[in-house]
Design an enzyme around this catalytic site. Structure first.
Site, PDB file in Angstrom:
ATOM      1  N   LYS A 168     -18.286  -5.958   7.994  1.00  0.00           N
ATOM      2  CA  LYS A 168     -17.015  -6.776   7.799  1.00  0.00           C
ATOM      3  C   LYS A 168     -17.171  -6.747   9.478  1.00  0.00           C
ATOM      4  CE  LYS A 168     -14.458  -6.667   3.482  1.00  0.00           C
ATOM      5  NZ  LYS A 168     -13.207  -6.286   3.348  1.00  0.00           N
ATOM      6  N   SER A 194      -3.033  -7.876   2.642  1.00  0.00           N
ATOM      7  CA  SER A 194      -3.470  -7.521   4.067  1.00  0.00           C
ATOM      8  C   SER A 194      -3.821  -8.927   4.578  1.00  0.00           C
ATOM      9  CB  SER A 194      -4.242  -6.753   4.330  1.00  0.00           C
ATOM     10  OG  SER A 194      -4.177  -5.721   3.388  1.00  0.00           O
ATOM     11  N   HIS A 200       0.666  -0.835  -0.362  1.00  0.00           N
ATOM     12  CA  HIS A 200       0.016  -0.014   0.177  1.00  0.00           C
ATOM     13  C   HIS A 200       0.628   0.979  -0.066  1.00  0.00           C
ATOM     14  CE1 HIS A 200      -3.240  -2.974   2.114  1.00  0.00           C
ATOM     15  NE2 HIS A 200      -3.969  -2.185   1.446  1.00  0.00           N
ATOM     16  N   ARG A 222      -1.912  -5.884  -8.608  1.00  0.00           N
ATOM     17  CA  ARG A 222      -0.450  -6.744  -8.631  1.00  0.00           C
ATOM     18  C   ARG A 222      -0.258  -7.843  -8.866  1.00  0.00           C
ATOM     19  NH1 ARG A 222      -2.612  -8.322  -2.564  1.00  0.00           N
ATOM     20  NH2 ARG A 222      -4.475  -8.374  -4.153  1.00  0.00           N
TER      21      ARG A 222
HETATM   22  O1  PNS Z   1      -8.861  -2.483  -0.140  1.00  0.00           O
HETATM   23  P1  PNS Z   1     -10.067  -3.821  -0.738  1.00  0.00           P
HETATM   24  O2  PNS Z   1     -10.933  -4.585   0.333  1.00  0.00           O
HETATM   25  O3  PNS Z   1      -9.778  -3.964  -1.865  1.00  0.00           O
HETATM   26  O4  PNS Z   1     -11.134  -2.425  -1.276  1.00  0.00           O
HETATM   27  C1  PNS Z   1     -12.350  -2.431  -2.056  1.00  0.00           C
HETATM   28  C2  PNS Z   1     -13.226  -0.798  -1.822  1.00  0.00           C
HETATM   29  C3  PNS Z   1     -13.480  -0.399  -0.438  1.00  0.00           C
HETATM   30  C4  PNS Z   1     -12.620  -0.608  -3.085  1.00  0.00           C
HETATM   31  C5  PNS Z   1     -14.808  -1.451  -2.550  1.00  0.00           C
HETATM   32  O5  PNS Z   1     -14.278  -2.694  -1.912  1.00  0.00           O
HETATM   33  C6  PNS Z   1     -15.197  -0.308  -1.867  1.00  0.00           C
HETATM   34  O6  PNS Z   1     -15.240   0.578  -3.163  1.00  0.00           O
HETATM   35  N1  PNS Z   1     -16.281  -0.189  -1.314  1.00  0.00           N
HETATM   36  C7  PNS Z   1     -17.403   1.455  -1.407  1.00  0.00           C
HETATM   37  C8  PNS Z   1     -19.003   0.604  -1.322  1.00  0.00           C
HETATM   38  C9  PNS Z   1     -18.733   0.791  -3.513  1.00  0.00           C
HETATM   39  O7  PNS Z   1     -18.597   1.988  -3.650  1.00  0.00           O
HETATM   40  N2  PNS Z   1     -19.462   0.111  -3.871  1.00  0.00           N
HETATM   41  C10 PNS Z   1     -19.242  -0.850  -5.351  1.00  0.00           C
HETATM   42  C11 PNS Z   1     -18.213  -0.729  -6.421  1.00  0.00           C
HETATM   43  S1  PNS Z   1     -18.174  -0.494  -7.649  1.00  0.00           S
END
Ligand code: PNS
Length: 188
Positions: A43, A130, A19, A92
């Site tokens: 979560k 993570s 990150h 990645r």
């Molecule tokens: O670190 P991560 O868990 O891969 O991040 C995922 C994240 C937070 C970017 C994604 O879950 C997200 O954008 N969540 C917010 C809700 C949202 O906008 N959902 C629609 C995504 S198309």
């Protein structure tokens, strides 16, 4: 010229050197970069949002144009609220691509004015996540070079508390600062 503000959304549970690598790369490209931690009540994270925020703030204190924030709800709504034009995400490996593409296209459908920019972290972090960091730390493996020292220390503290809890050395029936963590004490 218009300044470009980007958000870098994620769970960061915990933040890793991967990150940080991406944050550094993003800070060189965008005028402003906001690292945005998702507050997701669904979560069961290892670290509270406040802990993750503190860790990320310490990790990014050397970057003048990087800040840390938290958000709930849709990423696109949050980006709009901040007047950000870019969502930064890391890729990645090819395995990340399908999910990231789906998310980027869905975000574009929701908000056509926003662009998702993908960046690759350094190769040495291409296998880092993570989830694996949590698992390795819990099982006593070395997470040296995978996370900043501060995060390593926080992980060790969490694990010590969890082990004490499992051994019945803590009073009460909850782990400190982990209100929902009955399942976490096993999973970590
Ligand atoms: O670190 P991560 O868990 O891969 O991040 C995922 C994240 C937070 C970017 C994604 O879950 C997200 O954008 N969540 C917010 C809700 C949202 O906008 N959902 C629609 C995504 S198309």
């Amino acid at each position: 010229m218009k300044r470009i503000k980007a958000i870098y959304p994620g769970s960061f549970d915990p933040p890793t050197n991967g990150h940080l690598d991406l944050i550094e790369r993003g800070s060189k490209i965008f005028d402003e970069l906001v690292v945005a931690i998702l507050r997701n009540p669904e979560k069961d994270p290892l670290f509270s949002v406040a802990d993750r925020r503190k860790m990320l703030e310490a990790m990014t204190s050397g970057f003048d144009n990087v800040s840390v924030d938290t958000f709930a709800g849709l990423t696109v709504d949050y980006a709009l609220q901040l007047e950000a034009r870019v969502i930064l995400r890391g890729i990645r490996a090819i395995s990340d691509y399908e999910y990231e593409l789906q998310m980027a296209l869905m975000n574009r459908k929701l908000q056509p004015g926003l662009e998702t920019v993908f960046m690759m972290p350094a190769e040495k972090y291409s296998y880092l996540s993570s989830r694996l960091v949590r698992e390795i730390a819990e099982l006593g493996g070395s997470i040296d070079c995978l996370v900043p020292e501060l995060v390593e220390q926080k992980l060790r503290e969490k694990i010590d508390v969890a082990h004490k809890f499992e051994n019945g050395e803590q009073s009460g029936d909850k782990m400190p600062s982990e209100p929902k963590s009955k399942s976490r004490k096993k999973k970590l």
